[in-house]
Motif scaffolding. Structure first.
Motif, PDB file in Angstrom:
ATOM      1  N   PRO A  21       0.922  -1.299   0.039  1.00 22.76           N
ATOM      2  CA  PRO A  21       0.009   0.062  -0.022  1.00 22.76           C
ATOM      3  C   PRO A  21       0.801   1.354  -0.045  1.00 22.76           C
ATOM      4  O   PRO A  21       1.998   1.156   0.471  1.00 22.76           O
ATOM      5  N   THR A  22       0.522   2.321  -0.649  1.00 18.95           N
ATOM      6  CA  THR A  22       1.028   3.485  -0.709  1.00 18.95           C
ATOM      7  C   THR A  22       0.403   4.528   0.287  1.00 18.95           C
ATOM      8  O   THR A  22       1.015   5.614   0.337  1.00 18.95           O
ATOM      9  N   ASP A  23      -0.710   4.125   0.885  1.00 16.66           N
ATOM     10  CA  ASP A  23      -1.414   4.978   1.835  1.00 16.66           C
ATOM     11  C   ASP A  23      -1.167   5.005   3.279  1.00 16.66           C
ATOM     12  O   ASP A  23      -1.734   5.369   4.144  1.00 16.66           O
ATOM     13  N   MET A  24      -0.038   3.907   3.745  1.00 19.40           N
ATOM     14  CA  MET A  24      -0.091   3.530   4.981  1.00 19.40           C
ATOM     15  C   MET A  24       1.380   4.274   5.668  1.00 19.40           C
ATOM     16  O   MET A  24       1.752   3.653   6.588  1.00 19.40           O
ATOM     17  N   ALA A  25       1.907   4.890   4.809  1.00 20.17           N
ATOM     18  CA  ALA A  25       3.212   5.514   4.993  1.00 20.17           C
ATOM     19  C   ALA A  25       4.408   4.550   5.699  1.00 20.17           C
ATOM     20  O   ALA A  25       4.986   4.556   6.453  1.00 20.17           O
ATOM     21  N   MET A  26       4.320   3.452   4.720  1.00 17.98           N
ATOM     22  CA  MET A  26       5.320   2.173   5.137  1.00 17.98           C
ATOM     23  C   MET A  26       6.501   2.263   4.474  1.00 17.98           C
ATOM     24  O   MET A  26       6.518   3.067   3.301  1.00 17.98           O
ATOM     25  N   ASN A  27       7.930   1.727   5.065  1.00 14.07           N
ATOM     26  CA  ASN A  27       8.853   1.433   4.029  1.00 14.07           C
ATOM     27  C   ASN A  27       9.138   0.195   3.801  1.00 14.07           C
ATOM     28  O   ASN A  27       8.490  -0.930   4.329  1.00 14.07           O
ATOM     29  N   LEU A  28       9.950   0.127   3.061  1.00 18.46           N
ATOM     30  CA  LEU A  28      10.250  -1.376   2.358  1.00 18.46           C
ATOM     31  C   LEU A  28      10.504  -2.478   3.639  1.00 18.46           C
ATOM     32  O   LEU A  28      10.068  -3.569   3.530  1.00 18.46           O
ATOM     33  N   GLN A  91      14.739   2.739   4.868  1.00 23.66           N
ATOM     34  CA  GLN A  91      15.021   4.454   4.534  1.00 23.66           C
ATOM     35  C   GLN A  91      14.282   4.589   3.131  1.00 23.66           C
ATOM     36  O   GLN A  91      14.262   5.664   2.815  1.00 23.66           O
ATOM     37  N   ILE A  92      13.610   3.541   2.477  1.00 27.26           N
ATOM     38  CA  ILE A  92      12.907   3.440   1.345  1.00 27.26           C
ATOM     39  C   ILE A  92      11.601   3.554   1.488  1.00 27.26           C
ATOM     40  O   ILE A  92      10.809   2.555   1.789  1.00 27.26           O
ATOM     41  N   GLN A  93      10.644   4.670   1.442  1.00 34.16           N
ATOM     42  CA  GLN A  93       9.251   4.773   1.611  1.00 34.16           C
ATOM     43  C   GLN A  93       8.541   4.247   0.418  1.00 34.16           C
ATOM     44  O   GLN A  93       8.882   4.502  -0.705  1.00 34.16           O
ATOM     45  N   ILE A  94       7.597   3.428   0.571  1.00 31.78           N
ATOM     46  CA  ILE A  94       6.498   3.092  -0.304  1.00 31.78           C
ATOM     47  C   ILE A  94       5.874   4.021  -1.214  1.00 31.78           C
ATOM     48  O   ILE A  94       4.828   4.786  -0.310  1.00 31.78           O
TER      49      ILE A  94
END
Length: 109
Positions: A21-28, A91-94
């Motif tokens: 998901p791109t709407d959950m502020a997750m990183n890799l 360090q890589i945001q989705i």
């Protein structure tokens, strides 16, 4: 926002095609943990603060990623199995720009 497709090769050499998901502020690193692609306690040990390199991965696709921060660069300088394409997953945001990203988890150090 939308979900994106990512290919992740785990430490056993198995490739997984995932939806992130791109709407959950997750990183890799968090995506890898949520799909349980690494043994518990072997990835994201520092909680995503760029302080342990347990989430080191190799970027296999030619996606434009954010610049490496000084903290990430310092951590990679001390990590094992570092390659030219090494990055810390934490360090890589989705984001939607990462659709089709391909990565391989670095060996456990």
């Amino acid at each position: 926002m939308q979900d994106i497709n990512i290919k992740i090769t785990d430490r056993n050499g198995e490739t997984h095609e995932l939806v992130a998901p791109t709407d959950m502020a997750m990183n890799l690193m968090e995506v890898i943990r949520s799909y349980e692609l690494a043994e518990e306690g072997t990835i994201g040990i520092c909680g995503g603060m760029a302080m342990c390199a347990s989430c080191q991965c190799y970027i296999l696709s030619d996606h434009k990623l954010p610049e490496i921060s000084a903290d990430e660069e310092a951590m990679l300088a001390e990590a094992f199995y570092v390659e030219d394409n090494s990055r810390l997953g934490c360090q890589i945001q989705i984001t939607s720009e990462l659709d089709g990203l391909e990565v391989e988890l670095a060996p456990e150090s």
